[in-house]
Design an enzyme around this catalytic site. Structure first.
Site, PDB file in Angstrom:
ATOM      1  N   TRP A 177     -25.677 -27.645 -28.795  1.00  0.00           N
ATOM      2  CA  TRP A 177     -24.402 -28.232 -28.390  1.00  0.00           C
ATOM      3  C   TRP A 177     -23.722 -28.840 -29.614  1.00  0.00           C
ATOM      4  CZ3 TRP A 177     -22.496 -33.277 -28.550  1.00  0.00           C
ATOM      5  CH2 TRP A 177     -21.293 -33.476 -27.868  1.00  0.00           C
ATOM      6  N   ASP A 347      -8.644 -31.767 -16.005  1.00  0.00           N
ATOM      7  CA  ASP A 347     -10.056 -31.501 -16.224  1.00  0.00           C
ATOM      8  C   ASP A 347     -10.910 -32.155 -15.135  1.00  0.00           C
ATOM      9  OD1 ASP A 347     -12.685 -31.162 -17.811  1.00  0.00           O
ATOM     10  OD2 ASP A 347     -11.219 -30.359 -19.220  1.00  0.00           O
ATOM     11  N   ARG A 427     -27.777 -32.325 -17.455  1.00  0.00           N
ATOM     12  CA  ARG A 427     -26.496 -33.027 -17.245  1.00  0.00           C
ATOM     13  C   ARG A 427     -26.356 -33.477 -15.781  1.00  0.00           C
ATOM     14  NH1 ARG A 427     -20.615 -31.971 -16.572  1.00  0.00           N
ATOM     15  NH2 ARG A 427     -19.484 -33.395 -17.935  1.00  0.00           N
ATOM     16  N   LYS A 461      -9.950 -23.469 -15.768  1.00  0.00           N
ATOM     17  CA  LYS A 461     -11.008 -23.673 -16.762  1.00  0.00           C
ATOM     18  C   LYS A 461     -12.330 -23.668 -15.998  1.00  0.00           C
ATOM     19  CE  LYS A 461     -12.857 -27.030 -20.115  1.00  0.00           C
ATOM     20  NZ  LYS A 461     -12.669 -28.374 -20.729  1.00  0.00           N
ATOM     21  N   TRP A 462     -13.139 -22.625 -16.222  1.00  0.00           N
ATOM     22  CA  TRP A 462     -14.391 -22.412 -15.491  1.00  0.00           C
ATOM     23  C   TRP A 462     -15.548 -22.853 -16.370  1.00  0.00           C
ATOM     24  CZ3 TRP A 462     -14.943 -18.580 -11.123  1.00  0.00           C
ATOM     25  CH2 TRP A 462     -16.269 -18.418 -10.711  1.00  0.00           C
ATOM     26  N   ASP A 463     -16.220 -23.917 -15.975  1.00  0.00           N
ATOM     27  CA  ASP A 463     -17.275 -24.500 -16.808  1.00  0.00           C
ATOM     28  C   ASP A 463     -18.656 -24.129 -16.279  1.00  0.00           C
ATOM     29  OD1 ASP A 463     -18.295 -25.950 -18.936  1.00  0.00           O
ATOM     30  OD2 ASP A 463     -17.074 -27.717 -18.525  1.00  0.00           O
ATOM     31  N   CYS A 464     -19.664 -24.319 -17.111  1.00  0.00           N
ATOM     32  CA  CYS A 464     -21.054 -24.028 -16.760  1.00  0.00           C
ATOM     33  C   CYS A 464     -21.928 -24.868 -17.686  1.00  0.00           C
ATOM     34  CB  CYS A 464     -21.346 -22.539 -16.921  1.00  0.00           C
ATOM     35  SG  CYS A 464     -23.101 -22.106 -16.824  1.00  0.00           S
ATOM     36  N   ASN A 465     -22.370 -26.021 -17.213  1.00  0.00           N
ATOM     37  CA  ASN A 465     -23.002 -26.994 -18.103  1.00  0.00           C
ATOM     38  C   ASN A 465     -24.522 -27.043 -18.041  1.00  0.00           C
ATOM     39  OD1 ASN A 465     -20.989 -28.648 -19.666  1.00  0.00           O
ATOM     40  ND2 ASN A 465     -20.078 -28.797 -17.627  1.00  0.00           N
ATOM     41  N   ASP A 531     -17.599 -27.925 -27.922  1.00  0.00           N
ATOM     42  CA  ASP A 531     -17.050 -29.254 -27.647  1.00  0.00           C
ATOM     43  C   ASP A 531     -16.799 -30.027 -28.937  1.00  0.00           C
ATOM     44  OD1 ASP A 531     -17.064 -28.852 -24.945  1.00  0.00           O
ATOM     45  OD2 ASP A 531     -18.900 -29.983 -24.561  1.00  0.00           O
TER      46      ASP A 531
END
EC number: 3.2.1.22
Length: 721
Positions: A177, A347, A427, A461-465, A531
């Protein structure tokens, strides 16, 4: 039965991959490299299918798809257990076809059909060629008509063989990260070097599935137009494995595909298993041409609207994090208009009621507007943005769930987690089981409902954490299918959404660059590379992504990270798809004016950056230089944008004189004008140069005058009319 050798050349304009069918019907890769003018001469090349080692072993070193369990003792491309329990396979040639898929003859498809001589088990090797872009896409189809399931224990996409040199240098990329895409070069030696991931979802967090092979000598960062380079990348968003084996003949075997780790696949009779694609390009003119091949191919054939437009945006995340309400967002929308962007992006933090999304440990999965923060809903914000001439976008993370959510309470069987084991969080969240049809419908409905309820919504905005811990599906009948079926399930949802909403802009994000590959990018218009938005760090990160991905797809935001000036951070962000994540109201008069003018310049020049050819001039990874420099040149060579950055703050650091430009028309004269000038800058230092030929600029060069007082310089080149 012996047959006459057959040669199957698979060619683009400048590249060739040649498969020979030997007298025993074995498919062999005898050549990968520069295309020959006379294709009949491929038959004169040697094969490596019958080499004696100490008089004992004859191996199919150069097999186009190495089987296992019989006389082959090398690393296999395919490993199966037949319905009767036999753990061996042989693959012999049956037939092949070569077809043109478009009227312009730019796309071709070669299919080589193989079959086990004992079992009704078939493999087809597919090679799709993009003639002008010099990219070859390879994948494999596996099927059978045996009496019961066949267990696929390994099922690679590609198996290539290089025999033109005894030296191979691998450049691969690793990180974490905020430290994505750090390159490392090694010389391959005897044995096997493996690039892989077992993270499941955020699969590229530590190691992306992209690499370079430099033949004969180390990769040339001094002159990217020199040397033989093979560039490859696997189009798969899950666990992958890429193996590089220097065999006993000192040649290189390359096998790429889905990682077989915990992924034995039970293939039913009459069903077809199709592997993901492995894309590659070859350049005998260095690294930069290999990159441009990928860029042109991706813009034209892979990334949605790759030859179209993108939206500049203002994101609220670093301005508010989770702490916002309706009025604060309305004010930020107005700030976006003042700044001059195209879109406002809301967001994380807008959803959840029983478990409000006020921090990252609650609410994920409960996709209803939080009534305390947004009493009038998303539609009100969409309308507020539209009223002042902005589009509106929104953040989602539909594959994930917080344990503290109504979704988790109501559907614990939708979550990937082991029975009889403690839950383990990444997370503060878990991953939903995309191999489950009910989950796929839920994820599809989350996105579809946003668009149907808010038809003017313009951006996602498609996130995947999170990665997959404690891998287990409550509904999949084969646990070893989970990793594969997850990705296939994700792709099926994205495919439905993209077909219904073909023109909508969607950003791919995964806590930064945790999921970036050409498998998932067929559904996303752009991606978030990291990020880490520190201006200096972003030069290195964006530089490495530019090896494989075009500028139009790389999202670069101006933020408050880093100690560099606003101008420096803006200049860095402009070498891709520009956005902002700042508090506009905190900008002083000069900062606001500069940002507004930069956006105006960007609107005028973005077509060159997005659709032009990239030439990397001075690498930041060259330790003997203090600068990084690159340029974009329009297709007809009449315009160019040249970015140069100071990356060292040591005493007397600077550009050290001239930089040779590339990609220009040597016969044309160019005017060089500095842009992105900060208000109040010393006019005497601003560059304006009239009428220098492309020949002069590419042969002698030009000094961008970068130093500690001018740490970033952007120059516009135009031809005389």
């Amino acid at each position: 039965n012996h047959i006459d050798p057959i040669h199957i050349p698979i060619e683009t304009e400048y590249t060739a991959l040649v498969v020979r069918i030997n007298e025993n019907g074995d498919p062999l890769v005898i050549y990968v490299g520069k295309r020959l003018r006379n294709k009949n001469e491929y038959a004169s090349m040697p094969s490596f299918d019958a080499k004696q080692l100490n008089g004992d072993y004859t191996g199919l070193f150069s097999s186009a798809y190495t089987p296992s369990g019989t006389r082959n003792l090398l690393e296999p491309a395919i490993q199966v257990i037949h319905a009767d329990g036999n753990p061996s396979s042989e693959l012999k040639y049956v037939s092949h076809q070569q077809d043109t898929l478009d009227q312009s003859h730019d796309i071709g498809l070669t299919a080589i059909h193989l079959k086990d001589p004992v079992y009704p088990f078939e493999v087809t090797l597919y090679y799709k060629t993009y003639y002008k872009e010099n990219v070859i896409e390879q994948w494999t189809s596996i099927k059978h008509t045996e009496s019961d399931v066949v267990r696929l224990q390994k099922y690679s996409s590609a198996n290539l063989y290089f025999s033109s040199t005894n030296k191979y240098y691998l450049t691969h990329f690793h990180g974490n990260w905020a430290r994505e895409m750090s390159p490392e070069e090694i010389q391959l030696t005897a044995g096997i070097k493996v690039l892989d991931t077992k993270l499941g979802t955020r699969a590229d967090l530590f190691q992306p599935p992209s690499f370079f092979l430099s033949l004969h000598q180390p990769l040339n960062h001094v002159d990217e137009d020199y040397g033989e380079v093979f560039a490859g990348t696997l189009a798969w968003s899950g666990n992958y494995q890429i193996q590089f084996e220097i065999d006993p003949l000192r040649n290189l075997r390359l096998i790429a595909g889905i990682n077989p780790y915990a992924s034995e696949y039970f293939l039913l009779p009459d069903k077809e298993f199709i592997t993901p694609s492995f894309m590659f390009t070859y350049s005998c003119q260095g690294l930069c041409l290999a990159s441009r091949n990928f860029h042109r191919w991706a813009r034209k054939y892979r990334i949605p609207q790759g030859e179209g437009n993108r939206l500049t945006l203002l994101n609220n995340w670093e301005a508010t994090f989770f702490d916002f309400d309706e009025q604060k967002l309305v004010n930020l929308i107005k700030d976006g208009k003042k700044l001059g962007v195209d879109l406002f992006l809301l967001d994380d933090g807008w959803f959840g009621n029983k478990y409000p999304r006020n921090y990252d440990s609650a609410g994920l999965g409960d996709w209803q507007e939080n009534v305390q923060k947004l009493p009038h809903g998303i539609g009100y914000l969409v309308n507020e943005a539209e009223a002042i001439g902005l589009k509106f976008g929104i953040w989602i993370e539909p594959e994930m769930v917080n344990p503290k959510s109504e979704l988790y309470e109501n559907h614990p069987d939708w979550v990937i987690k082991l029975p009889n084991r403690s839950e383990y969080y990444f997370r503060n969240q878990l991953v939903l089981d995309m191999s489950n049809e009910a989950v796929r419908e839920f994820v599809y409905d989350v996105v579809d409902r946003l668009f149907t309820q808010h038809q003017k919504l313009a951006y996602i905005k498609w996130d995947c954490n999170a990665v997959i811990y404690n891998a287990y599906s409550a509904t999949n009948p084969h646990q070893s299918h989970l990793y594969v079926d997850y990705v296939r399930g994700l792709y099926s949802v994205l495919d439905r959404l993209r077909k219904k909403y073909p023109s909508v802009s969607i950003m791919l994000c995964s806590g930064g660059g945790g999921r970036i590959d050409y498998g998932v990018l067929q559904y996303f218009t752009e991606f978030w590379p990291s990020d880490n938005t520190d201006g200096l760090e972003r030069i290195f990160i964006q530089w490495s992504y530019s090896f494989f991905f075009p500028a139009i797809s790389i999202c670069n935001h101006v933020t408050d990270w880093g100690k560099q000036s606003l101008k420096f951070r803006t200049d860095v962000a402009m070498m891709g798809k520009l956005g902002y994540d700042i508090v506009v109201s905190k900008l002083d008069e000069n900062e606001l004016l500069f940002s507004q003018q930069a956006l105006q310049s960007y609107a005028r020049l973005k077509d060159i950056i997005w659709h032009g050819d990239l030439f990397r001039l001075v690498s930041p990874y060259r330790h003997e230089h203090d600068i990084a420099s690159l340029m974009f040149v329009s297709e007809n060579q009449d315009k160019a944008i040249w970015f140069t950055y100071l990356i060292s703050n040591r005493y007397c650091a600077g550009s050290n004189g001239v930089v040779r430009l590339k990609g220009l028309d040597p016969m044309r004269a160019y005017t060089i004008q500095e842009i992105n000038i900060y208000p109040g800058a010393d006019i005497s230092t601003i560059i304006f140069q009239n009428s220098l030929s492309g020949d002069y600029l590419m042969t002698f060069g030009f000094d961008p005058m970068v130093d500690t007082r001018r740490p970033s310089v952007v120059l516009e080149l135009t031809t005389h009319i």
